[in-house]
Structure formats: structure tokens, C-alpha cells
Design an enzyme around this catalytic site. Structure first.
Site, short mmCIF file in Angstrom:
data_model
loop_
_atom_site.label_atom_id
_atom_site.label_comp_id
_atom_site.label_asym_id
_atom_site.label_seq_id
_atom_site.Cartn_x
_atom_site.Cartn_y
_atom_site.Cartn_z
N CYS A 1 140.38 53.46 47.32
CA CYS A 1 140.62 52.84 46.00
C CYS A 1 141.99 53.22 45.50
O CYS A 1 142.36 54.40 45.51
CB CYS A 1 139.55 53.32 45.02
SG CYS A 1 139.81 52.70 43.36
N CYS B 1 118.40 63.04 37.64
CA CYS B 1 119.84 62.78 37.78
C CYS B 1 120.63 63.92 37.15
O CYS B 1 121.85 63.88 37.13
CB CYS B 1 120.21 61.47 37.09
SG CYS B 1 119.77 61.49 35.37
N GLU C 1 121.57 63.46 42.61
CA GLU C 1 120.17 63.25 42.24
C GLU C 1 119.39 64.34 42.97
O GLU C 1 119.79 64.73 44.06
CB GLU C 1 119.76 61.88 42.77
CG GLU C 1 118.50 61.34 42.24
CD GLU C 1 118.69 60.71 40.88
OE1 GLU C 1 119.81 60.32 40.51
OE2 GLU C 1 117.68 60.60 40.18
#
Ligand SMILES: C[S@@+](CC[C@H](N)C(=O)[O-])C[C@H]1O[C@@H](n2cnc3c(N)ncnc32)[C@H](O)[C@@H]1O
Length: 537
Positions: A168, A479, A522
Site C-alpha cells: 500500500c 476483539c 481476535e
């Protein structure tokens, strides 16, 4: 399990308003940790001072504080808290320092000691790795630490870092991802470390009460997995509210995207490679639509892009996807052989690729080491019924509870959609703690309780009733591994206090990666009811 974007916002809150605080010519002195007496004009209230010295429990600041204690030592930190020096940063705004990174924080940032001759003081720098020498520029200070921007990696850790992995162009500036420069295996290892640290720092349990923490289960997709993104933008000022000349480059002030790392300011983002192709393809036209009518916006907007199966094309086997942008529209996803619908604006997990592995892992863990075959499933915080419906073939009776009435409507609909026999799965709207009143007829010895609360975890009322209910197995999916550790610690302690010869053991505990390239983890814990000294009850 929650949205990492909300967690990202949480992270930005941990380092709030960098540019607002320091963009002005003369920074406020207390922002850079200058001793209090120099800022007598800006005296803080007693409550604010107390807050400054006591990060809110389980907040990102608190989690970072524990990481800092691990580096500096509890005695030194406690002494500095008592004598008031914990806020006296030896580093000033825009000081540039060379540092050696010692470890990675639970939030994914590099941690280093400020250069000597300073007293022990930690510097937090994003996007760097243990063993690296870096140059960093300080922008804010807090309790026993300063936050700094990475200026340069002077000596990279070539065993871990490989810049060619970064996919990215915004990586290193955008607050969304922390780990694109390391291998996926390393990312999973860092997430395991975060689970280990969370239970050490927040469960208040001796190591002997915890199992060996398992390796983190990977996501099948590591890019192109996010089924939801929520870029945002600010409204133009009065003076900027004229139609733009679309042939000209977009003006500097107009940014549609995500938060810049360490700030609450938005940076312009044209693409997000962790999002699905459907979302990436939809982002450019959506941005163009906003830019063409930006002068009409009087308030900032948080956009929604959600990947859905094309509801108008479900008969074809082509698996056509569309991008949904209306909060009220219905989204459809397939998980394993099951179909799920939900309102685009409501909660659903954001990484479809890992949902079948996650629910299969939970199912296998439930049935793995139990002599009694569970028949009843209680799904607390059930959302649109993901766990209830995926696990329903393995239980006789399933019931779920959830605060959002909209999600409950869809959970009920999803049971029908998947031809689950009428009456097998029931769902009700309400606070999770209310479920215990409705499952009194369930045989606790054959009942499994799945808990999947929001980031703040469960409340005491819920935990008190869980401890009284004493079902065979509790699956805690979270989470936020820090509140999960707190809650599991509380469950085990309260069980001990009951003195009826029953307790829970943590049978297994491990992370599962719903958010590759980010530091979010998680975690799934399996708690099994046993007789205090005789083994499984
Ligand atoms: C992390 S999500 C899990 C949803 C579902 N288990 C899933 O995987 O799709 C947490 C859910 O808890 C719900 N919730 C938040 N507070 C609650 C409460 N006090 N009682 C019941 N549900 C709550 C939220 O609306 C959200 O749907």
C-alpha cells in the site's frame, strides 16, 4: 469481535490531536512534558491531573502503560508516579533522537528507551521492529513516555523487515496498518505475544492457571479481505463552499480517507489494498461523486462501503459481488454453506475469508475434550446469528441474545434462510445478562455458552450470572484481549469464591487473525467446568 477501524480510532484517541496540539507555532508546554511549574497559567484541575496519572483501565493508554512498565520496571515507574516525575518528559516537542527498538507494544508500535543521560523514559515509534536503530521526532509526551514519528530506519532488522512486502502506498502514514513490512508468519507471532502479554498484565491469574497459549490461526486472505471500510471527510468551510472545477487537481483541504497515524486528521486515500476488490473498485467513483458535490456538505461524513453478494443475481452460480453504501440496505454473505443477511450499517465480521475457519475452530474446540455431548447452545452478543447458525447442526436447541433489535430481526431471518427447523434457533433483543433468566430450563451440564462481547467486554452482572449458571463450556471470543483477560480472571476468581467444588479451567487460548497487516488480534478462549479436585465435572 469488532471493527478494527473503530479500534484504529481508539488508537488515534490514544495520541489525540497531534497536529492540533503542535501545528501552532508555540506548542503548549505541558504537551511536551515540560515540568508543571513552567505552565502555571494552564493549571489543570485536580481531577484532570489524577486522570493523567491513572490511565483509564483497559484503554489503549493503560495497555501501553503496562508495556512501559515491562521495559522500565515497576519500581521505577511507581516511584516516578509518587514523586510526580512520571510526567516530566526529558524530551521536548520536535526533538529528534536516535533510538534502538527493544520490543513491540500491544498496539504494534516499536518501544525504545530514550537516549542516556536521561532517566528511564520510553519512546514509542510506529512502523519499526525490535533490534532496529531508528531516528524519530517527538510530538507528544505522556506518562513515562513520548510518542514520536519515525523519521528514518538507520539500521533495519533485515531478518524481519522486507520493504518489498508493502502493498500500500499509504503504509507508514495511514493509521490503518502496522505490519505490512513483515512476513505473515511474523505477524501471527506478534499477535500471539499480544495475547500472552494481555493475560499476564490483565487477568490477575497465576501463569499456572493458563494453558500454553496456542499459535495464532491465520486468515486465508491477507490482502483483499476487508468486506467493510468507512472512509470519512470533513465538510468544507463556508469560504470553500463553491463547486470545484473538476478539470483542476483536488484542493489541498479536501481529504477523503482514514486517519493519519498518531492524529485525528484525515489523510486522502484513493485505494486500500486490504479491502476486497469490489470495495476497491467502488472507491474511486464514490470519491468522484463526493468531490463533484463537496460544496453541498455542511457536515463531515463517515462513508460506508460494504461488500455484498449481488442480491439480484443470487440464482446464478457466478458469485457476483456489489458494493453497498446505504446503511439501511441489506447485505448478503456466504459463510461455509450458510447464508447471512444483515443491515449494512449494523455489526457483521469484516473478514469473510476467516469466518468458516473461526466457526469450525470453535465447533471443534467445544466437542474436542468433553465426555458429555453438549445439546444446548446459548449465543450471547449474537449479532445476526453467526455462531448460532453455523453451529446449529451440532446442537438440539440454540438461543441468542443481542442488544440491536435490527440484528435480531436478521438473526431470525437467517435461521429461516438456512432452513433451520422452526423453533430450533430462537433470538431475542436485550442486554446479554437477561439471557440467564430465559435459559433456566437448559441443562447446564449439556450447555455451551458463547460470549462475543464488544471491546469493553462483559459487565459484572453478566459474569455473576454466568458463574451461577455453571454450564459445561464457555467459549469467549473477543476483539479486545485485554478485557477478555480481565473477564476470564474474574470468572475464575468468582468460581473459587463459590465453594461448591466446581470451577472453570482455561482449556485453550489462542488468537485468530481477522485483521492481517494490522496489530489487532481476535482471541478465543475455551473454559471447561470441572470439579475443583476431581477433573471434568
Ligand atoms: C463483537 S459483536 C459480535 C456479534 C456476533 N457474535 C458475530 O460474530 O457476528 C458484539 C455484539 O454485541 C452487541 N452488544 C453490545 N452490547 C451488548 C449487550 N449489553 N448485550 C447484548 N448485546 C450487546 C453488539 O450490538 C454486537 O452485535
Amino acid at each position: 469481535m469488532a471493527d478494527p477501524e473503530s479500534a484504529t480510532t481508539g488508537q488515534a484517541r490514544a495520541h489525540p490531536g497531534k497536529e492540533q496540539d503542535f501545528g501552532r507555532k508555540k506548542p503548549r508546554l505541558d504537551d511536551v512534558g515540560t515540568p508543571k511549574k513552567q505552565v502555571s497559567k494552564h493549571k489543570k484541575s485536580r481531577a484532570a491531573r489524577k486522570r493523567d496519572l491513572n490511565p483509564e483501565p483497559y484503554s489503549p493508554e493503560d495497555v501501553l502503560h503496562r508495556d512501559i512498565i515491562q521495559i522500565i520496571g515497576k519500581e521505577v515507574v511507581d516511584k516516578a508516579l509518587v514523586d510526580g516525575s512520571a510526567k516530566n518528559s526529558p524530551l521536548q516537542f520536535h526533538d529528534e533522537v536516535e533510538l534502538e527498538i527493544l520490543s513491540i507494544s500491544s498496539g504494534g508500535d516499536g518501544l525504545a528507551l530514550a537516549p542516556t543521560p536521561h532517566p528511564p523514559w520510553v519512546v514509542v515509534v510506529p512502523f519499526c521492529l525490535p533490534g532496529e536503530k531508528v531516528r524519530a521526532k517527538v510530538y507528544r509526551s505522556g506518562l513515562m513516555h513520548s510518542l514520536a514519528d519515525l523519521v528514518e530506519v538507520v539500521t533495519p532488522n533485515n531478518e524481519l523487515r522486507d520493504q518489498s512486502r508493502v502493498q500500500c502506498k499509504y503504509f507508514g502514514t495511514c493509521a490503518g496498518c502496522q505490519y505490512q513490512m513483515v512476513s505473515y508468519e511474523t505477524q501471527l507471532g506478534l499477535k500471539r505475544d499480544a495475547v500472552v502479554k494481555a493475560f499476564k498484565n490483565f487477568s490477575d491469574l497465576p501463569e499456572s492457571s493458563l494453558p500454553e497459549i496456542g499459535s495464532t490461526i491465520g486468515s486465508p486472505l491477507q490482502y483483499g479481505y476487508r468486506t467493510k471500510i468507512t472512509p470519512h471527510f470533513e465538510a468544507p468551510r463556508q469560504s470553500q463552499r463553491q463547486p470545484l472545477d473538476l478539470a483542476e487537481p483536488t484542493p489541498e483541504w479536501l481529504k477523503i480517507g482514514f486517519n493519519k497515524v498518531g492524529t485525528r486528521t484525515t489523510m486522502d486515500i484513493e485505494d486500500c489494498p486490504i479491502a476486497t476488490k469490489t470495495i476497491r473498485d467502488a472507491l474511486t467513483p464514490m470519491r468522484e461523486g463526493i468531490i463533484s458535490k463537496i460544496h453541498t456538505y455542511k457536515r463531515g461524513v463517515s462513508l460506508l462501503l460494504r461488500d455484498s453478494l449481488d442480491m439480484s443475481d443470487l440464482a446464478s452460480s457466478l458469485d457476483k459481488h456489489v458494493c453497498i453504501t446505504d446503511q439501511k440496505a441489506i447485505v448478503r454473505e456466504q459463510v461455509g454453506g450458510m447464508s447471512f443477511e444483515y443491515q449494512a450499517g449494523s455489526f457483521f465480521q469484516n473478514n469473510n475469508s476467516v469466518l468458516e475457519p473461526l466457526t469450525t475452530y470453535v465447533k471443534n474446540a467445544i466437542f474436542a475434550h468433553t465426555s458429555v455431548m453438549p445439546t444446548h447452545l446459548v449465543d450471547a452478543y449474537c449479532g445476526a446469528g453467526l455462531f448460532s447458525i453455523m453451529l446449529s447442526p451440532h446442537f438440539e436447541v440454540v438461543t441468542g441474545i443481542e442488544l440491536s433489535a435490527d440484528s435480531i430481526r436478521f438473526a431470525t431471518r437467517n435461521a429461516e434462510l438456512n432452513n433451520i427447523p422452526k423453533g430450533k434457533c430462537t433470538f431475542r433483543a436485550g442486554d446479554a445478562a437477561n439471557i440467564f433468566a430465559t435459559v433456566k430450563s437448559f441443562p447446564p451440564g449439556e450447555t455451551v455458552l458463547i460470549i462475543d462481547p464488544p471491546r469493553k467486554g462483559c459487565d459484572e452482572n453478566f459474569i455473576r450470572q454466568l458463574v451461577e449458571f455453571k454450564c459445561n463450556t464457555v467459549v469467549y471470543v473477543s476483539c479486545n484481549v485485554h478485557t477478555q483477560a480481565r473477564d476470564i480472571g474474574m470468572i475464575l476468581k468468582k468460581m473459587e469464591g463459590h465453594g461448591d467444588g466446581k470451577t472453570y479451567v482455561v482449556e485453550s487460548l489462542r488468537g485468530i487473525d481477522l485483521f492481517p497487516q494490522t496489530a489487532h488480534v481476535e482471541s478465543v478462549a475455551i473454559l471447561r467446568l470441572v470439579s475443583s479436585d476431581l477433573g471434568p465435572s
